[in-house]
Write a protein that holds these residues in place. Structure first.
Motif, PDB file in Angstrom:
ATOM      1  N   LEU A  52       0.827  -1.206   0.000  1.00 39.29           N
ATOM      2  CA  LEU A  52       0.000   0.000   0.000  1.00 39.29           C
ATOM      3  C   LEU A  52       0.863   1.258   0.000  1.00 39.29           C
ATOM      4  O   LEU A  52       0.536   2.247  -0.674  1.00 39.29           O
ATOM      5  CB  LEU A  52      -0.930  -0.005   1.215  1.00 39.29           C
ATOM      6  N   ALA A  53       1.953   1.220   0.736  1.00 41.03           N
ATOM      7  CA  ALA A  53       2.860   2.371   0.772  1.00 41.03           C
ATOM      8  C   ALA A  53       3.476   2.632  -0.597  1.00 41.03           C
ATOM      9  O   ALA A  53       3.555   3.775  -1.061  1.00 41.03           O
ATOM     10  CB  ALA A  53       3.958   2.147   1.808  1.00 41.03           C
ATOM     11  N   LEU A  54       3.900   1.560  -1.266  1.00 38.71           N
ATOM     12  CA  LEU A  54       4.517   1.704  -2.583  1.00 38.71           C
ATOM     13  C   LEU A  54       3.510   2.209  -3.602  1.00 38.71           C
ATOM     14  O   LEU A  54       3.812   3.059  -4.434  1.00 38.71           O
ATOM     15  CB  LEU A  54       5.108   0.375  -3.039  1.00 38.71           C
ATOM     16  N   ILE A  55       2.307   1.664  -3.542  1.00 39.54           N
ATOM     17  CA  ILE A  55       1.279   2.055  -4.507  1.00 39.54           C
ATOM     18  C   ILE A  55       0.848   3.503  -4.275  1.00 39.54           C
ATOM     19  O   ILE A  55       0.711   4.293  -5.212  1.00 39.54           O
ATOM     20  CB  ILE A  55       0.079   1.102  -4.429  1.00 39.54           C
ATOM     21  N   ALA A  56       0.635   3.883  -2.999  1.00 36.35           N
ATOM     22  CA  ALA A  56       0.245   5.258  -2.695  1.00 36.35           C
ATOM     23  C   ALA A  56       1.328   6.243  -3.118  1.00 36.35           C
ATOM     24  O   ALA A  56       1.045   7.302  -3.707  1.00 36.35           O
ATOM     25  CB  ALA A  56      -0.043   5.389  -1.200  1.00 36.35           C
ATOM     26  N   ASP A  57       2.581   5.882  -2.841  1.00 33.64           N
ATOM     27  CA  ASP A  57       3.688   6.763  -3.190  1.00 33.64           C
ATOM     28  C   ASP A  57       3.856   6.876  -4.696  1.00 33.64           C
ATOM     29  O   ASP A  57       4.309   7.911  -5.208  1.00 33.64           O
ATOM     30  CB  ASP A  57       4.978   6.242  -2.549  1.00 33.64           C
ATOM     31  N   ALA A  58       3.492   5.823  -5.430  1.00 33.90           N
ATOM     32  CA  ALA A  58       3.680   5.825  -6.875  1.00 33.90           C
ATOM     33  C   ALA A  58       2.950   6.986  -7.541  1.00 33.90           C
ATOM     34  O   ALA A  58       3.380   7.484  -8.585  1.00 33.90           O
ATOM     35  CB  ALA A  58       3.203   4.494  -7.465  1.00 33.90           C
ATOM     36  N   PHE A  59       1.864   7.442  -6.939  1.00 34.69           N
ATOM     37  CA  PHE A  59       1.113   8.538  -7.525  1.00 34.69           C
ATOM     38  C   PHE A  59       1.813   9.882  -7.333  1.00 34.69           C
ATOM     39  O   PHE A  59       1.420  10.886  -7.931  1.00 34.69           O
ATOM     40  CB  PHE A  59      -0.298   8.568  -6.926  1.00 34.69           C
ATOM     41  N   ILE A  60       2.860   9.904  -6.501  1.00 30.71           N
ATOM     42  CA  ILE A  60       3.656  11.123  -6.335  1.00 30.71           C
ATOM     43  C   ILE A  60       4.610  11.308  -7.511  1.00 30.71           C
ATOM     44  O   ILE A  60       4.946  12.430  -7.898  1.00 30.71           O
ATOM     45  CB  ILE A  60       4.451  11.061  -5.014  1.00 30.71           C
ATOM     46  N   ASP A  61       5.048  10.201  -8.105  1.00 35.88           N
ATOM     47  CA  ASP A  61       6.075  10.254  -9.145  1.00 35.88           C
ATOM     48  C   ASP A  61       5.698  11.136 -10.337  1.00 35.88           C
ATOM     49  O   ASP A  61       6.537  11.934 -10.791  1.00 35.88           O
ATOM     50  CB  ASP A  61       6.410   8.843  -9.628  1.00 35.88           C
TER      51      ASP A  61
END
Length: 473
Positions: A55-64
């Motif tokens: 979940l952390a990786l997926i949520a952060d992916a939208f920051i990229d």
């Protein structure tokens, strides 16, 4: 501003590549130790750990994408990317240390801690790695030199991660009087985190300084700044670009398979192959050998076959060679733990499959630069940051999925927490190996085929460069 036409000097390749040491330490920590640490040392259930990380990786992916677009639109005296490179270094080190020092919380409190802090780590690295990858097409416009440049990025990334992993196995997580199994010692992970943070700062800062003059000089001498994707609709237009989508499709399976392998490796080596501490230490050295092998073979193979065909072949070889020990073990043909032949034979397969896998990923990131150039050729917009962010977006989503799959496998087979090598029910160990090899085979097969769909090659690059030369006259 056009990309520099001549090949990048050796010292600049070293400087650019050295920055990935920080990313390699982080990636290696996430892939190899994080699930194991929070599950076996802290005591959080494997499915909850993997879910929090995913979940952390997926949520952060939208920051990229936001980072990519902002770096494309950044206008300063030191260029578009370097303000991001310099500004992210200290946050990276601080949040990395925090990740490996969780307070005593309940089950769901620890779950929330992993989720929030892991997301913070990835966001800090996004601010560094997205602009860093976007530098590639600006460093050189030579088709094969880009692969040569990227292989330094992978060599240092893998080398840095492996070096710190080697220290972890041989020093930080070595057995003590209190912890006969050093991998269960929480103090060892604290030392691992602090040392890694120090190395991250040195590597990231050195790389930013080492590439500063070449990039900033060209930026300041340009008569006009490049156009980029200014609006949300223009961002979507770039992400819908067909060559980009096809490359992302192949990357989804390649990177999912990579993270599935790494997240499960410590479990597989401990329980399927019954590694000793010395075996784990030797394994870290073998990974370095694999990274060096990839560094040597990727450019000649790419020059002979082209990037897309080479990536497809290498991905297929990774599948066949990497899964063969498990298939033959299931068939009763591979040497058993304790047999003196087993470790050298297994390491031979691991070195070869890891080298081919690294090579395929080098080519994937090299092809991102070609996508950026083709998009500029078709639309007149320079969006290296956006395409780089799309690559990291994809990696983070599928990496999270790979870790989630790993945690679900551990939970599904019923592997007990804190279990030592050789103490687990053989049926559980067999199921662990079977689950892994079936999933890895399916994912890798699709990935190898997907690379054959990528439409851009060296001839397309030559057409783009000829058109650019005419435009700049």
């Amino acid at each position: 501003m056009s990309a520099v036409s001549e090949k990048l000097p050796f010292k600049s390749k070293i400087a650019y590549g050295f920055g990935s040491v920080a990313y390699g330490i982080k990636d290696n920590g996430f892939a190899t130790f994080l699930l194991f640490y929070y599950n076996q040392v802290v005591g959080l259930r494997a499915d909850l750990v993997s879910l929090a990380i995913a979940l952390a990786l997926i949520a952060d992916a939208f920051i990229d994408p936001a980072v990519g677009q902002l770096s494309d639109r950044t206008r300063t005296r030191i260029g578009r990317r370097h303000p991001w490179l310099y500004g992210s270094i200290i946050p990276i080190a601080v949040i990395w240390i925090i990740l490996w020092h969780p307070p005593e919380l309940g089950e769901w409190g620890t779950f929330g801690y992993v989720f929030i802090v892991a997301m913070g780590v990835r966001m800090a690295f996004s601010a560094y790695e997205v602009p860093a990858l976007a530098l590639l097409p600006e460093l050189s416009s030579d088709y094969h030199d880009r692969t040569a440049i990227m292989r330094y990025r992978f060599l240092f990334g893998w080398g840095g991660g492996i070096f710190v992993m080697f220290l972890a196995y041989s020093i930080f997580l070595s057995p003590t009087a209190e912890y006969a199994d050093g991998q269960l010692n929480p103090e060892g992970y604290s030392k691992y985190a602090i040392f890694g943070a120090c190395v991250m700062v040195i590597a990231a800062l050195s790389s930013a300084i080492g590439t500063h003059k070449r990039i900033v000089g060209g930026y300041q001498s340009a008569s006009e700044h490049p156009k980029s994707a200014e609006s949300f609709s223009e961002m979507l237009e770039a992400f819908r670009y067909r060559p980009f989508l096809l490359l992302m499709f192949a990357g989804v399976f390649a990177f999912t398979n990579q993270w599935l392998i790494f997240a499960l490796s410590i479990y597989l080596f401990t329980h399927v192959w019954e590694f000793t501490q010395a075996n784990f230490t030797a394994y870290s050295v073998m990974l370095l050998v694999a990274a060096i092998t990839a560094f040597m073979i990727v450019t000649p193979i790419s020059q002979r076959l082209g990037k897309a065909r080479a990536a497809a072949l290498l991905a297929f070889l990774t599948l066949v060679i990497g899964t063969l020990p498990y298939w033959t073990r299931i068939a009763g043909l591979f040497p058993e733990p304790g047999d003196p032949v087993m470790i050298p034979l297994l390491f031979g397969f691991l070195i070869t499959s890891t080298a081919t896998g690294i090579s395929a990923m080098i080519l994937t990131l090299s092809m991102i630069a070609d996508v950026s150039d083709q998009y500029e050729h078709d639309t007149g917009k320079r969006t290296e940051g956006l395409f780089s962010s799309g690559m990291f977006f994809m990696q983070k989503v599928v990496n999270g999925f790979g870790i989630l799959l790993s945690g679900l496998i551990i939970a599904a087979v019923g592997l007990p927490q804190g279990a030592a090598s050789g103490t687990v029910d053989p049926d559980i160990v067999d199921n662990l190996a079977l689950f892994y090899v079936v999933l890895a085979s399916i994912i890798a097969t699709i990935g190898a085929w997907a690379y054959t769909l990528f439409p851009l090659g060296e001839k397309d690059h030559e057409i783009r460069m000829a058109a650019r030369a005419i435009k700049e006259k």
